[in-house]
Write an enzyme that holds these catalytic residues in place. Structure first.
Site, PDB file in Angstrom:
ATOM      1  N   HIS B  12       0.819  -1.219   0.000  1.00 25.85           N
ATOM      2  CA  HIS B  12       0.000   0.000   0.000  1.00 25.85           C
ATOM      3  C   HIS B  12       0.853   1.270   0.000  1.00 25.85           C
ATOM      4  O   HIS B  12       0.362   2.330   0.395  1.00 25.85           O
ATOM      5  CB  HIS B  12      -1.010  -0.011   1.172  1.00 25.85           C
ATOM      6  CG  HIS B  12      -0.408   0.090   2.540  1.00 25.85           C
ATOM      7  ND1 HIS B  12      -1.022  -0.398   3.671  1.00 25.85           N
ATOM      8  CD2 HIS B  12       0.736   0.635   2.982  1.00 25.85           C
ATOM      9  CE1 HIS B  12      -0.278  -0.170   4.729  1.00 25.85           C
ATOM     10  NE2 HIS B  12       0.794   0.470   4.347  1.00 25.85           N
ATOM     11  N   HIS B  59      -1.124   5.987   8.961  1.00 26.50           N
ATOM     12  CA  HIS B  59       0.241   6.508   9.090  1.00 26.50           C
ATOM     13  C   HIS B  59       0.235   7.947   9.589  1.00 26.50           C
ATOM     14  O   HIS B  59       1.077   8.749   9.206  1.00 26.50           O
ATOM     15  CB  HIS B  59       0.968   6.425   7.748  1.00 26.50           C
ATOM     16  CG  HIS B  59       0.921   5.078   7.094  1.00 26.50           C
ATOM     17  ND1 HIS B  59      -0.221   4.562   6.522  1.00 26.50           N
ATOM     18  CD2 HIS B  59       1.868   4.120   6.944  1.00 26.50           C
ATOM     19  CE1 HIS B  59       0.044   3.345   6.025  1.00 26.50           C
ATOM     20  NE2 HIS B  59       1.294   3.054   6.273  1.00 26.50           N
ATOM     21  N   HIS B 193      10.544  -3.845   5.024  1.00 26.40           N
ATOM     22  CA  HIS B 193      11.103  -2.515   4.770  1.00 26.40           C
ATOM     23  C   HIS B 193      11.440  -1.807   6.064  1.00 26.40           C
ATOM     24  O   HIS B 193      10.887  -2.109   7.118  1.00 26.40           O
ATOM     25  CB  HIS B 193      10.223  -1.650   3.866  1.00 26.40           C
ATOM     26  CG  HIS B 193       8.840  -1.282   4.362  1.00 26.40           C
ATOM     27  ND1 HIS B 193       7.896  -2.206   4.766  1.00 26.40           N
ATOM     28  CD2 HIS B 193       8.235  -0.068   4.478  1.00 26.40           C
ATOM     29  CE1 HIS B 193       6.768  -1.573   5.090  1.00 26.40           C
ATOM     30  NE2 HIS B 193       6.949  -0.272   4.943  1.00 26.40           N
ATOM     31  N   GLU B 240       4.175  -4.610   9.356  1.00 25.00           N
ATOM     32  CA  GLU B 240       2.941  -4.526   8.562  1.00 25.00           C
ATOM     33  C   GLU B 240       2.475  -5.909   8.084  1.00 25.00           C
ATOM     34  O   GLU B 240       1.342  -6.044   7.614  1.00 25.00           O
ATOM     35  CB  GLU B 240       3.121  -3.566   7.374  1.00 25.00           C
ATOM     36  CG  GLU B 240       3.276  -2.114   7.833  1.00 25.00           C
ATOM     37  CD  GLU B 240       3.214  -1.104   6.692  1.00 25.00           C
ATOM     38  OE1 GLU B 240       3.215   0.099   6.978  1.00 25.00           O
ATOM     39  OE2 GLU B 240       3.159  -1.510   5.515  1.00 25.00           O
TER      40      GLU B 240
HETATM   41 FE   LIG Z   1       2.274   1.301   5.585  1.00 22.79          FE
END
Ligand SMILES: [Fe+2]
Ligand SMILES: [Fe+2]
Lengths: 279, 284, 115
Positions: B12, B59, B193, B240
């Site tokens: 996303h 976020h 990440h 995530e």
């Molecule tokens: Fe994210």
């Protein structure tokens, strides 16, 4: 090691704040209510707890139904009260305590409690009235408060068995904290009352007394009630009993009742003051 | 009862939204990534789901640290996107629904999930990028979305096993709903990440491939990780993966699953980007 | 929980860090609003004061020192909104933190696919 030395149940209705602001404690209406408090104040002044973990519900100051948590807790070093819209005086800031708060938050999330964690939050009469009752004249600045907020305003609400489990998990978290702190837990609100609908004014004294008894000797037995049962037996706002149940959950030792004063009506409610020692 | 047709896992990251706005899909950097999507879009087009339950993380658009939920769920007829501060284009409102949403909320509270319930919430790229990926040109207005946000930004975060159980409870709630809606679940974000610190840029391709492999039939190998281990193996934002696990949890009681698509491409922005489609026996 | 061991080059944004970082993150959260971004651009120092940043946080902000911001409790999700004001994307920010140019950082990302 931090230790929970006791628990207190008390009403938190705003009328109390107004009565105190107007010096009505000795009037016939209020006297039987306020006369219950000195023994609890004396005990607190003797024991000098460092931290109060305070279960309450937010009545629409900090939380609105746009984003309504089931369980929220503060982790800040200070909390502010503010205008609630209908004329209760704003009270001075409440001291917080972030270290133990974060320790509890970590432990709760690890245990599968899905807390909403607040680094900044306004606290309403649900929290401030009990503090002012225990330390009149707003002399509560020395005690550090950890606010724990339970949804009692919008269904679906957490059930008694879940709020008891929350209290127990908080009890375990406190006892696993390294620093030597004396902690007292407050369960605020209740007891039976209903503000809304044709049934407004409903109070069930026998049920309230039974709940106080069970809180001392057999809190597990209260988890047989659903919130629907609580509304039926104690009125629409009797779900505030969940805060008392959570408080009792946090007392994991041997519990002794040191003081009790039940009085009804105060405003529209049955008011249950109780002091429990945890050994 | 409402029927779960399957689950989709997808990246996303905001760069995808920017690339689509600028029409960069066919450029060398993006082509391999976007080429993976048509089979999933075709499947959605054939299956005609009514409702998408989307696991994502906020976020910092709707939720800030002042009051940060572990799990938040929407129960609103409409969700707005808004300025996220760093230049991703705002997208048209997302259609919601309230009946299945409230049914799920009741089921979750009844089963000891302590959610924050949102009757109004802004949804950020975590939710809007996957929608735009599935229905390019913002043609997602026909599908009703139930947003479910999982805290992946500040520790303590819900454990992988808790996220899986959370998804499972949502799946059970869907099955116990009296309507006959067709529902898909989406797990968004990841895979490995790390944006912050001297370790920024860390990607772990073997671990990502392992996760995509195991999530199909052995999700318990993934739910045994702690979040600390996920950070170690998949980078600070590798947590995530929890959204993928919630999606997979929702399919737990659906019997055997057919993996209809799997692709992985890196780097997309700073991430390993995975796409996966798992269909249930309810799918045509 | 965040307290087990430590992962090199990684700061866990756990409770104590989030407490320390609160003013900085709150300031960066405000950058969701265009008017706040303008106000910041007009007078950065006044904007730091408005959110009561600590001296450590102000110093990191003035020097555009991303690692310093993280050490002062900054959350990358909110710092990203500040990076937006500077016109930096996540590869630029990655380079700044790792001592690489943006191109070197991009090449580093690509290389991790070759396993
Ligand atoms: Fe994210
Ligand atoms: Fe109340």
């Amino acid at each position: 090691m931090a230790k929970i030395i006791g628990g207190v149940t008390t009403s938190h209705i705003p009328a109390i704040a107004n009565a105190m602001a107007n010096g009505l404690e000795e009037t016939p209406y209020w006297k039987p209510f306020f006369d219950g408090y000195p023994p609890v104040r004396d005990w607190l002044n003797e024991q000098k707890p460092d931290v109060i973990i305070l279960f309450y519900n937010d009545h629409g100051l900090e939380f609105f139904i746009d984003k309504k948590p089931t369980f929220a807790m503060g982790v800040a070093d200070e909390y502010y009260n503010s205008d609630e819209g209908w004329g209760i005086p704003t009270i001075p800031p409440v001291t917080g305590e972030s270290e133990l708060s974060w320790h509890i938050a970590n432990s709760l999330v690890e245990d599968g409690f899905d807390m909403t964690i607040c680094q900044e939050m306004k606290v309403d009469h649900g929290l401030t009235v009990p503090l002012n009752l225990m330390w009149p004249g707003h002399n509560y600045g020395h005690v550090k408060v950890i606010p724990v907020c339970i949804n009692c305003e919008q269904h679906p609400m957490p059930q008694p068995k879940r709020t008891l489990a929350l209290g127990q998990a908080i009890g375990r978290a406190v006892e696993s904290f390294d620093d030597d702190l004396k902690v007292v837990v407050f369960g605020t609100g209740g007891m039976s009352h209903q503000l809304d609908g044709e049934r407004a004014g409903f109070i069930n004294r026998a049920f309230d007394i039974e709940c106080l008894d069970k809180l001392v000797s057999d809190p597990e037995s209260l988890t047989k009630y659903s919130n629907y049962d609580l509304v039926e037996l104690g009125g629409a706002q009797a779900v505030e009993l969940n805060m008392l149940i959570a408080m009792r959950g946090a007392l994991l030792g041997e519990v002794t009742e040191l003081h009790r004063n039940y009085h009804a009506p105060i405003s529209n409610t049955g008011s249950g003051l109780m002091l429990l020692e945890n050994k | 009862m409402a029927n779960l047709l399957g689950g989709i896992a997808t990246s996303h990251i905001p760069a995808i939204g920017v690339a689509m706005d600028k029409g960069l899909e066919e450029t060398p950097y993006w082509k391999d990534f976007f080429d993976a999507y048509p089979p999933v879009r075709d499947w959605l087009y054939t299956q005609e789901p009514d409702i998408a339950i989307i696991f994502y993380n906020d976020h910092g658009l709707e939720f800030f640290h002042d009051r940060k939920p572990t799990f938040a769920i929407g129960a609103s007829e409409l969700y707005e996107n808004a300025d996220e501060g760093w230049g991703i284009a705002e997208i048209p409102p997302v259609t919601g629904e309230t009946e299945l949403s409230w049914h799920i909320v009741n089921h979750l509270i009844e089963h000891d999930f302590d959610i924050t319930v949102c009757q109004e919430m802004k949804v950020d790229h975590g939710l809007t990028v996957p929608l735009t990926l599935m229905w390019p040109g913002h043609k997602y207005g026909h599908i009703k979305v139930i947003p479910v946000a999982i805290n992946c930004e500040r520790h303590p975060m819900p454990k992988p096993s808790r996220c899986y159980a959370f998804g499972k409870a949502i799946g059970d709630a869907v099955r116990s709903f009296s309507g006959d809606q067709k529902v898909v679940v989406m797990g968004t974000g990841g895979l490995s990440h790390q944006l912050d610190g001297q370790r920024a840029g860390y990607i772990n391709k073997p671990f990502d491939l392992y996760c995509m492999d195991k999530i199909v039939n052995e999700p318990e190998l993934l739910t045994q990780f702690t979040n600390y281990e996920l950070v170690e193996k998949a980078g600070a934002q590798g947590v995530e993966l929890n959204m993928w696990l919630a999606m997979r949890g929702a399919l737990e009681n659906e019997g055997s699953l057919k993996e209809l698509h799997r692709s992985y491409h890196l780097p997309i922005s700073n991430t390993g980007a995975g796409l996966q489609l798992l269909a249930t026996n309810n799918a045509r | 929980m965040a307290s087990q061991g430590s992962i090199p080059g990684t700061i866990m944004l756990d409770g104590p860090m989030a407490t320390k970082g609160y003013p900085l993150n709150k300031m960066c959260y405000s950058f969701n609003n265009a008017s706040a971004r303008d106000e910041f651009r007009t007078d950065e120092e006044a904007y730091y004061e408005k959110f009561k940043l600590t001296e450590e946080q102000k110093q990191a902000m003035r020097q555009r020192d991303v690692i310093g911001m993280l050490e002062a409790g900054g959350s990358i999700y909110y710092l990203a909104k500040f990076a937006g004001i500077l016109g930096l994307n996540v590869q630029d920010v990655g380079g700044l933190q790792t001592g690489m140019t943006t191109d070197e950082f991009k090449a580093f990302l690509v290389k991790q696919g070759e396993v």
